[in-house]
Write a protein that holds these residues in place. Structure first.
Motif, PDB file in Angstrom:
ATOM      1  N   LYS A 177       0.821  -1.344  -0.049  1.00 54.95           N
ATOM      2  CA  LYS A 177      -0.007  -0.036   0.030  1.00 54.95           C
ATOM      3  C   LYS A 177       0.897   1.358   0.191  1.00 54.95           C
ATOM      4  O   LYS A 177       0.480   2.284  -0.762  1.00 54.95           O
ATOM      5  CB  LYS A 177      -0.937   0.014   1.275  1.00 54.95           C
ATOM      6  CG  LYS A 177      -2.112  -0.903   0.974  1.00 54.95           C
ATOM      7  CD  LYS A 177      -3.128  -0.925   2.215  1.00 54.95           C
ATOM      8  CE  LYS A 177      -4.226  -1.790   1.983  1.00 54.95           C
ATOM      9  NZ  LYS A 177      -5.092  -1.847   3.261  1.00 54.95           N
ATOM     10  N   GLU A 178       1.746   1.136   0.883  1.00 55.71           N
ATOM     11  CA  GLU A 178       2.848   2.350   0.899  1.00 55.71           C
ATOM     12  C   GLU A 178       3.444   2.479  -0.534  1.00 55.71           C
ATOM     13  O   GLU A 178       3.650   3.604  -1.001  1.00 55.71           O
ATOM     14  CB  GLU A 178       3.803   2.135   1.915  1.00 55.71           C
ATOM     15  CG  GLU A 178       4.892   3.506   2.157  1.00 55.71           C
ATOM     16  CD  GLU A 178       4.160   4.623   2.755  1.00 55.71           C
ATOM     17  OE1 GLU A 178       2.908   4.365   3.240  1.00 55.71           O
ATOM     18  OE2 GLU A 178       4.681   5.736   2.405  1.00 55.71           O
ATOM     19  N   HIS A 207       2.374   1.664  -3.389  1.00 57.20           N
ATOM     20  CA  HIS A 207       1.258   2.178  -4.193  1.00 57.20           C
ATOM     21  C   HIS A 207       1.053   3.654  -4.044  1.00 57.20           C
ATOM     22  O   HIS A 207       0.890   4.592  -5.004  1.00 57.20           O
ATOM     23  CB  HIS A 207       0.306   1.265  -4.118  1.00 57.20           C
ATOM     24  CG  HIS A 207      -1.030   1.607  -5.005  1.00 57.20           C
ATOM     25  ND1 HIS A 207      -2.018   2.651  -4.795  1.00 57.20           N
ATOM     26  CD2 HIS A 207      -1.462   1.148  -6.012  1.00 57.20           C
ATOM     27  CE1 HIS A 207      -2.713   2.665  -5.842  1.00 57.20           C
ATOM     28  NE2 HIS A 207      -2.512   1.884  -6.702  1.00 57.20           N
ATOM     29  N   LYS A 208       1.064   3.926  -2.848  1.00 58.04           N
ATOM     30  CA  LYS A 208       0.813   5.350  -2.476  1.00 58.04           C
ATOM     31  C   LYS A 208       1.761   6.287  -3.167  1.00 58.04           C
ATOM     32  O   LYS A 208       1.774   7.271  -3.685  1.00 58.04           O
ATOM     33  CB  LYS A 208       0.962   5.626  -0.938  1.00 58.04           C
ATOM     34  CG  LYS A 208       0.684   7.187  -0.538  1.00 58.04           C
ATOM     35  CD  LYS A 208       0.857   7.554   0.886  1.00 58.04           C
ATOM     36  CE  LYS A 208       2.299   7.570   1.204  1.00 58.04           C
ATOM     37  NZ  LYS A 208       2.421   7.867   2.776  1.00 58.04           N
ATOM     38  N   PHE A 213      -5.435  -5.914  -2.970  1.00 57.47           N
ATOM     39  CA  PHE A 213      -4.518  -5.919  -1.515  1.00 57.47           C
ATOM     40  C   PHE A 213      -5.382  -7.143  -0.879  1.00 57.47           C
ATOM     41  O   PHE A 213      -4.665  -7.707   0.112  1.00 57.47           O
ATOM     42  CB  PHE A 213      -4.726  -4.657  -0.554  1.00 57.47           C
ATOM     43  CG  PHE A 213      -3.917  -3.501  -1.393  1.00 57.47           C
ATOM     44  CD1 PHE A 213      -2.538  -3.697  -1.685  1.00 57.47           C
ATOM     45  CD2 PHE A 213      -4.397  -2.262  -1.862  1.00 57.47           C
ATOM     46  CE1 PHE A 213      -1.965  -2.681  -2.112  1.00 57.47           C
ATOM     47  CE2 PHE A 213      -3.746  -1.393  -2.417  1.00 57.47           C
ATOM     48  CZ  PHE A 213      -2.503  -1.356  -2.644  1.00 57.47           C
ATOM     49  N   GLN A 223      -0.953  10.144   4.113  1.00 56.63           N
ATOM     50  CA  GLN A 223      -1.382   8.964   3.405  1.00 56.63           C
ATOM     51  C   GLN A 223      -1.724   9.219   1.997  1.00 56.63           C
ATOM     52  O   GLN A 223      -1.780   8.461   0.962  1.00 56.63           O
ATOM     53  CB  GLN A 223      -2.444   8.388   4.182  1.00 56.63           C
ATOM     54  CG  GLN A 223      -1.953   7.365   5.378  1.00 56.63           C
ATOM     55  CD  GLN A 223      -0.761   6.610   5.070  1.00 56.63           C
ATOM     56  OE1 GLN A 223      -0.693   5.836   4.162  1.00 56.63           O
ATOM     57  NE2 GLN A 223       0.605   7.136   5.681  1.00 56.63           N
TER      58      GLN A 223
END
Ligand code: ADP
Ligand code: MG
Length: 492
Positions: free
Chosen positions: A187-188, A190-191, A235, A337
């Motif tokens: 997720k990080e 992807h961010k 995810f 985020q």
């Protein structure tokens, strides 16, 4: 946005699963957001009619030559800068040789011995624990075409639209120790790629797909044999696939069988992973430098030019939030985020000058309501300006926190109303008239001699009972801090 309690539980639990330590390393393919392909001028747009976006180079017609797309290189440089990596001043394209119908050249152009991006790391929070996952490398390569299985006519067609689409393969060290950590890493990453705009991040369309290498071992033992789960593009499936794989490997070992290195696929319908092929080694691909492409040379000035054109990175922005607004590292990270959350926070803070209160309200009441509605901040019915108004009214003592929550509730369903109008209409103003408040305090003290006595005898809790009575007497409009101060004065 808030790391859930579940995350924390999983993190704590998964350090050891049935006496085994889990080890995970990721290889992620991020499709770079260039208009044209990595070695040709054909467009990269998704979803076109088969074979309408493949030129002679992509079709591997004899006599064609690849020409490097500068935009793809710049995006690789941007990722390297975002993750604190080294940008290789000279890297080399190599041919990875294998036969497959969707690969008409008979080899994929990739980077092998000398990749463009080397080292670096991704930092993120798992629950409230800070994690760092180190990168081995990120290299440029081209995507292959696709086989389209037309079951209804019993034939398979080849679509070369995707052939030559630029990819950056981002490879981590085997640093992760649980499926929750692996998902948080993904997720990080992807961010970051979407934040800096090098990849559209569309997982359904395959723009961001992860391969998870999973092994287990008894603590203190050398690394176990890994199996690689291919092409995880959600995810949710990522977590399910890794959890299944961990359980499967432990059961095999407990039953006395050795793990064979393999490439496996996750089937979302059954929730199981299944071996696709036993894994080939690098030697099987007969890598060698591609004679059609010169080494990729990146001068320091080019890196600097790219750096100066980049937007503020999440990490840098978080550090600035911590320094300028006095936020904790954790809060600053949460507020960065996404660009949207960060922009919302900054707009509200600039309007009311109360970063800590704004931060608390965004991470608490606002995100709780957004999570419940499964919406993100771009769909928030309450604007940053309205939140700033609300915070200003708490700060200047007009309303209590409790009343502010009620105002937020109303705003949420009636975003056209204003904070002041709601306070007025619902009579939520705190009592700021010290004379009136003192009268209530005196009445409550007189009516509760037992609590007064207990407090004087050293029972601090007895004060709470008195505060409660006074708040009730003021219909919740007294300022709790003021009540406390008054009480302590009178009982001193
Ligand atoms: P390959 O030759 O398949 O590219 P690498 O050594 O480059 O193999 O590793 C690929 C990925 O697998 C990396 O992300 C690495 O961190 C991870 N990896 C390597 N060994 C293990 C292991 N024993 N358990 C889990 N992951 C591993
Ligand atoms: Mg690999």
């Amino acid at each position: 946005m808030n790391a859930s309690v579940q995350d924390k539980k999983t993190a704590a639990k998964s350090l050891l699963v049935m006496g085994y330590e889990v080890v995970i390393g990721f290889e992620t393919h991020a499709q770079l957001s260039t208009q044209s392909k990595i070695f040709s001028r054909a467009p990269t747009a998704f979803g076109a009619e088969p074979n309408t976006q493949a030129c002679a180079v992509d079709l591997a017609l004899p006599g064609t030559l690849p020409v490097m797309n500068k935009g793809a290189v710049e995006r690789a440089i941007e990722l390297g800068l975002a993750l604190g990596s080294t940008i290789a001043p000279r890297s080399v394209f190599a041919r990875k040789n294998y036969f497959y119908p969707d690969l008409p050249k008979g080899y994929q152009i990739s980077q092998f011995e000398i990749p463009v991006v080397q080292g670096g790391s991704v930092e993120f929070y798992l629950g409230d624990e800070k994690k760092t996952v180190h990168l081995v490398r990120a290299h440029l390569e081209e995507d292959a075409g696709k086989s389209l299985h037309e079951d209804f006519i019993g034939q398979t067609g080849i679509d070369l639209n995707r052939a030559g689409t630029p990819l950056l393969e981002i490879v981590t060290e085997p640093d992760m120790r649980s499926s929750a950590e692996a998902v948080a890493y993904a997720k990080e990453l992807h961010k970051i790629v979407t934040w800096i705009g090098i990849c559209d991040g569309n997982m359904q369309e395959g723009s961001f797909r992860c391969d998870a290498n999973v092994s287990v071992r008894k603590p203190g033992e050398p690394l176990g044999t890994r199996r690689e789960i291919k092409n995880l593009n959600s995810f949710k499936f990522m977590q399910q696939a890794i959890d299944y794989e961990i359980r499967w490997q432990i059961e095999e070992l407990e039953d006395g069988r050795a793990i064979q290195q393999a490439t496996v696929l996750f089937n979302p319908d059954t929730g199981e992973t299944r071996a696709m092929r036993t894994k080939e080694d690098a030697a099987d691909y007969r890598y060698f430098p591609d004679p059609d492409l010169p080494p990729l040379v990146i001068a320091a000035e080019w890196v600097e030019r790219v750096r100066s054109a980049m937007t503020e990175l999440p990490r840098v922005m978080a550090a600035r939030f911590a320094a300028d607004y006095g936020l904790s590292d954790y809060d600053a990270t949460q507020l960065t985020q996404s660009r949207e959350v960060a922009a919302y926070f900054e707009a509200a803070t600039q309007a009311c000058g109360q970063p800590k209160l704004v931060s608390n309200w965004i991470m608490g009441e606002v995100s709780r309501r957004l999570n419940a509605a499964e919406a993100d901040i771009s769909a928030c019915p309450v604007s940053a300006a309205q939140l700033a108004q609300l915070v200003a009214r708490i700060q200047d003592g007009t309303i209590s926190n409790n009343a502010a929550r009620q105002v937020l509730d109303v705003l949420w369903s009636a975003p056209d109303s204003t904070v002041d109008a709601i306070i007025e209409a619902k009579g939520l103003k705190q009592m700021n008239d010290t004379g009136a408040l003192a009268a209530i305090v005196d009445a409550v003290l007189a009516a509760n001699p037992k609590n007064v006595q207990e407090f004087r005898a050293g029972n601090a809790k007895a004060l709470n009972a008195l505060v409660g009575q006074i708040m009730k007497g003021s219909q919740g409009k007294a300022n709790p801090q003021q009540v406390n101060d008054l009480l302590r004065q009178k009982l001193a």
